[in-house]
Design a protein around this motif. Structure first.
Motif, PDB file in Angstrom:
ATOM      1  N   GLN A  57       7.729   0.886  10.859  1.00 20.63           N
ATOM      2  CA  GLN A  57       6.274   0.883  11.033  1.00 20.63           C
ATOM      3  C   GLN A  57       5.562   1.327   9.757  1.00 20.63           C
ATOM      4  O   GLN A  57       4.522   0.768   9.382  1.00 20.63           O
ATOM      5  N   GLY A  58       6.131   2.346   9.096  1.00 19.99           N
ATOM      6  CA  GLY A  58       5.518   2.837   7.867  1.00 19.99           C
ATOM      7  C   GLY A  58       5.524   1.796   6.761  1.00 19.99           C
ATOM      8  O   GLY A  58       4.522   1.614   6.055  1.00 19.99           O
ATOM      9  N   LEU A  59       6.641   1.078   6.612  1.00 15.33           N
ATOM     10  CA  LEU A  59       6.731   0.066   5.565  1.00 15.33           C
ATOM     11  C   LEU A  59       5.822  -1.124   5.864  1.00 15.33           C
ATOM     12  O   LEU A  59       5.207  -1.690   4.957  1.00 15.33           O
ATOM     13  N   ILE A  60       5.717  -1.489   7.153  1.00 25.07           N
ATOM     14  CA  ILE A  60       4.802  -2.577   7.519  1.00 25.07           C
ATOM     15  C   ILE A  60       3.362  -2.180   7.198  1.00 25.07           C
ATOM     16  O   ILE A  60       2.592  -2.955   6.623  1.00 25.07           O
ATOM     17  N   GLY A  61       3.005  -0.951   7.565  1.00 20.41           N
ATOM     18  CA  GLY A  61       1.659  -0.466   7.267  1.00 20.41           C
ATOM     19  C   GLY A  61       1.392  -0.429   5.774  1.00 20.41           C
ATOM     20  O   GLY A  61       0.288  -0.761   5.318  1.00 20.41           O
ATOM     21  N   MET A  62       2.407  -0.042   4.995  1.00 21.76           N
ATOM     22  CA  MET A  62       2.246   0.021   3.551  1.00 21.76           C
ATOM     23  C   MET A  62       2.016  -1.373   2.969  1.00 21.76           C
ATOM     24  O   MET A  62       1.138  -1.571   2.131  1.00 21.76           O
ATOM     25  N   VAL A  63       2.795  -2.339   3.449  1.00 17.18           N
ATOM     26  CA  VAL A  63       2.643  -3.717   2.960  1.00 17.18           C
ATOM     27  C   VAL A  63       1.258  -4.254   3.291  1.00 17.18           C
ATOM     28  O   VAL A  63       0.607  -4.899   2.462  1.00 17.18           O
ATOM     29  N   LEU A  64       0.778  -3.981   4.509  1.00 15.24           N
ATOM     30  CA  LEU A  64      -0.537  -4.472   4.904  1.00 15.24           C
ATOM     31  C   LEU A  64      -1.661  -3.849   4.070  1.00 15.24           C
ATOM     32  O   LEU A  64      -2.722  -4.452   3.894  1.00 15.24           O
ATOM     33  N   SER A  65      -1.408  -2.633   3.574  1.00 15.75           N
ATOM     34  CA  SER A  65      -2.445  -1.947   2.787  1.00 15.75           C
ATOM     35  C   SER A  65      -2.366  -2.248   1.292  1.00 15.75           C
ATOM     36  O   SER A  65      -3.208  -1.776   0.523  1.00 15.75           O
ATOM     37  N   LEU A  67       6.447   3.332 -14.311  1.00 15.53           N
ATOM     38  CA  LEU A  67       6.843   2.137 -13.567  1.00 15.53           C
ATOM     39  C   LEU A  67       6.113   0.905 -14.078  1.00 15.53           C
ATOM     40  O   LEU A  67       6.674  -0.187 -14.135  1.00 15.53           O
ATOM     41  N   ARG A  68       4.866   1.086 -14.485  1.00 17.39           N
ATOM     42  CA  ARG A  68       4.083  -0.019 -15.034  1.00 17.39           C
ATOM     43  C   ARG A  68       4.599  -0.433 -16.417  1.00 17.39           C
ATOM     44  O   ARG A  68       4.728  -1.610 -16.725  1.00 17.39           O
ATOM     45  N   LEU A  69       4.950   0.550 -17.250  1.00 11.75           N
ATOM     46  CA  LEU A  69       5.416   0.255 -18.602  1.00 11.75           C
ATOM     47  C   LEU A  69       6.774  -0.436 -18.604  1.00 11.75           C
ATOM     48  O   LEU A  69       6.983  -1.403 -19.345  1.00 11.75           O
ATOM     49  N   ARG A  70       7.697   0.066 -17.799  1.00  8.63           N
ATOM     50  CA  ARG A  70       9.060  -0.476 -17.847  1.00  8.63           C
ATOM     51  C   ARG A  70       9.140  -1.894 -17.305  1.00  8.63           C
ATOM     52  O   ARG A  70      10.078  -2.630 -17.610  1.00  8.63           O
ATOM     53  N   SER A  71       8.166  -2.294 -16.489  1.00  7.21           N
ATOM     54  CA  SER A  71       8.177  -3.624 -15.900  1.00  7.21           C
ATOM     55  C   SER A  71       7.197  -4.577 -16.586  1.00  7.21           C
ATOM     56  O   SER A  71       7.285  -5.792 -16.393  1.00  7.21           O
ATOM     57  N   GLY A  72       6.242  -4.021 -17.356  1.00  9.09           N
ATOM     58  CA  GLY A  72       5.218  -4.850 -17.956  1.00  9.09           C
ATOM     59  C   GLY A  72       4.211  -5.377 -16.967  1.00  9.09           C
ATOM     60  O   GLY A  72       3.448  -6.293 -17.269  1.00  9.09           O
ATOM     61  N   SER A  73       4.194  -4.783 -15.771  1.00  9.56           N
ATOM     62  CA  SER A  73       3.328  -5.279 -14.698  1.00  9.56           C
ATOM     63  C   SER A  73       2.720  -4.110 -13.942  1.00  9.56           C
ATOM     64  O   SER A  73       3.316  -3.031 -13.827  1.00  9.56           O
ATOM     65  N   VAL A  74       1.545  -4.331 -13.381  1.00 10.70           N
ATOM     66  CA  VAL A  74       0.885  -3.317 -12.578  1.00 10.70           C
ATOM     67  C   VAL A  74       1.477  -3.247 -11.164  1.00 10.70           C
ATOM     68  O   VAL A  74       1.251  -2.275 -10.446  1.00 10.70           O
ATOM     69  N   VAL A  75       2.280  -4.241 -10.770  1.00 13.53           N
ATOM     70  CA  VAL A  75       2.780  -4.326  -9.391  1.00 13.53           C
ATOM     71  C   VAL A  75       3.604  -3.097  -8.974  1.00 13.53           C
ATOM     72  O   VAL A  75       3.368  -2.535  -7.902  1.00 13.53           O
ATOM     73  N   PRO A  76       4.598  -2.641  -9.756  1.00 20.81           N
ATOM     74  CA  PRO A  76       5.339  -1.450  -9.339  1.00 20.81           C
ATOM     75  C   PRO A  76       4.468  -0.209  -9.180  1.00 20.81           C
ATOM     76  O   PRO A  76       4.719   0.629  -8.309  1.00 20.81           O
ATOM     77  N   ALA A  77       3.435  -0.067 -10.014  1.00 19.24           N
ATOM     78  CA  ALA A  77       2.517   1.065  -9.863  1.00 19.24           C
ATOM     79  C   ALA A  77       1.761   0.971  -8.548  1.00 19.24           C
ATOM     80  O   ALA A  77       1.498   1.983  -7.889  1.00 19.24           O
ATOM     81  N   VAL A  78       1.391  -0.241  -8.153  1.00 19.96           N
ATOM     82  CA  VAL A  78       0.719  -0.449  -6.869  1.00 19.96           C
ATOM     83  C   VAL A  78       1.628  -0.019  -5.727  1.00 19.96           C
ATOM     84  O   VAL A  78       1.211   0.682  -4.794  1.00 19.96           O
ATOM     85  N   LEU A  79       2.891  -0.430  -5.787  1.00 19.73           N
ATOM     86  CA  LEU A  79       3.848  -0.061  -4.736  1.00 19.73           C
ATOM     87  C   LEU A  79       4.056   1.445  -4.679  1.00 19.73           C
ATOM     88  O   LEU A  79       4.143   2.034  -3.598  1.00 19.73           O
ATOM     89  N   ALA A  80       4.134   2.079  -5.854  1.00 22.19           N
ATOM     90  CA  ALA A  80       4.317   3.528  -5.897  1.00 22.19           C
ATOM     91  C   ALA A  80       3.121   4.248  -5.294  1.00 22.19           C
ATOM     92  O   ALA A  80       3.269   5.211  -4.527  1.00 22.19           O
ATOM     93  N   HIS A  81       1.923   3.808  -5.628  1.00 20.37           N
ATOM     94  CA  HIS A  81       0.709   4.431  -5.100  1.00 20.37           C
ATOM     95  C   HIS A  81       0.628   4.232  -3.591  1.00 20.37           C
ATOM     96  O   HIS A  81       0.279   5.161  -2.844  1.00 20.37           O
ATOM     97  N   ALA A  82       0.946   3.025  -3.129  1.00 17.15           N
ATOM     98  CA  ALA A  82       0.908   2.749  -1.699  1.00 17.15           C
ATOM     99  C   ALA A  82       1.897   3.639  -0.941  1.00 17.15           C
ATOM    100  O   ALA A  82       1.566   4.187   0.113  1.00 17.15           O
TER     101      ALA A  82
END
Length: 311
Positions: free
Chosen positions: A142-150, A239-254
């Motif tokens: 439930q927590g992961l589903i909620g995180m994905v939706l947000s 996380l953003r620097l090592r991947s070159g993308s903002v996506v991992p930072a978004v996942l970490a914040h979520a």
């Protein structure tokens, strides 16, 4: 790969930073004004939020991204995707791992925080007898589903903080003409501190309503969240620097704002009062754990953009 593929002139960068901060902060205050005017206060960490609160929070979380998009398009006059790191994690073969890493890192940091709080007596751990595998699995799903939706809302924040603000604060500290690189120690530390502080103070309207620290006065909540943001922002940036993308930072914040907060409630004694200041990533146990992890990242050079070919 660089933090900014197109570097605007210094005057444009300064103007862009000012406009971005004004718009992001104004958006937050405008979104929270209905709740402030209504006298809304959160006094219990177990207390949920209703539909009006959720609408206001969603609007506020989109403000940094909207501010960043407007500045890139109308002040810097550049391309949006590259200017805000809106790309898939690189290299592509490791994109899945780059997206799973934030969940493992923040999950581990939260677990260590709860363990430290339990050992210190500040976290009311319910005991190992309460760890029912089926219940925990249901909660996790439930927590992961909620995180994905947000996730769209957390894109709204991190496009602003990691995609726009941090790279430009780093460039702002460089000596014009190139004496000190973007990875210079003093410049780098200053960028992390300024970005973390701006990130924290942006939350001021919610802090006034007891959002992150229910029942705590604002003059305690504001410095507490500032410490938390200054410590957690380098983790998101790494996380953003090592991947070159903002996506991992978004996942970490979520994960930090949803699953991590939920973990505090899930493994606590149901009858105990919960105080984020003494038992979560936003409290002193989290500061100890985050501080240790950030010290590790710094000592191994993982917080330097030039390590990843960015600068």
């Amino acid at each position: 790969m660089t933090l900014l593929t197109r570097t605007p002139p210094s005057a444009v960068r300064r103007r862009g930073l000012l406009v971005y901060l004004v718009l992001a902060y104004a958006g937050m205050w405008a979104a929270m004004t209905p709740l402030l005017a209504d006298g809304y206060r959160r006094t219990d960490a177990r207390e949920g939020v209703g539909a009006p609160e959720q609408i206001c929070i969603a609007a506020a979380m989109l403000a940094p991204a909207l501010a960043a998009l407007l500045v890139v398009r109308f002040v810097e006059r550049g391309g949006v995707r590259e200017a805000l790191a809106l790309r898939r994690p690189r290299p592509r073969a490791r994109a899945v791992r780059a997206c799973l890493l934030p969940l493992g890192v923040l999950g581990g940091l939260t677990t260590a925080t709860l363990a430290l709080g339990a050992l210190a007596g500040s976290y009311p751990f319910a005991g190992f007898g309460s760890l029912d595998a089926g219940r925990i699995a249901s909660w996790a799903v439930q927590g992961l589903i909620g995180m994905v939706l947000s996730l769209p809302l957390f894109f709204g924040e991190e496009i602003g903080w990691q995609g726009f603000l941090f790279p430009r604060l780093l460039l702002l500290g460089r000596r014009e003409g190139g004496g000190e690189g973007a990875g210079g120690g003093v410049v780098l530390v200053r960028a992390y501190l300024l970005a973390g502080t701006a990130f924290a103070l942006w939350h001021l309207p919610t802090l006034l309503m007891g959002g992150q620290y229910p029942g705590r006065p604002w003059y305690l909540a504001v410095p507490a969240l500032t410490v938390s943001c200054v410590l957690v922002l380098p983790v998101f940036t790494w996380l953003r620097l090592r991947s070159g993308s903002v996506v991992p930072a978004v996942l970490a914040h979520a994960f930090t704002s949803s699953v991590s907060v939920s973990m505090v409630r899930e493994f606590a004694d149901p009858a105990a009062e919960l105080d984020p200041l003494t038992m979560s990533l936003a409290g002193w146990p989290g500061w100890v754990v985050l501080g240790g992890f950030v010290a590790f990242l710094a000592s191994t050079g993982r917080l330097r953009p030039d390590r990843y070919g960015q600068g």
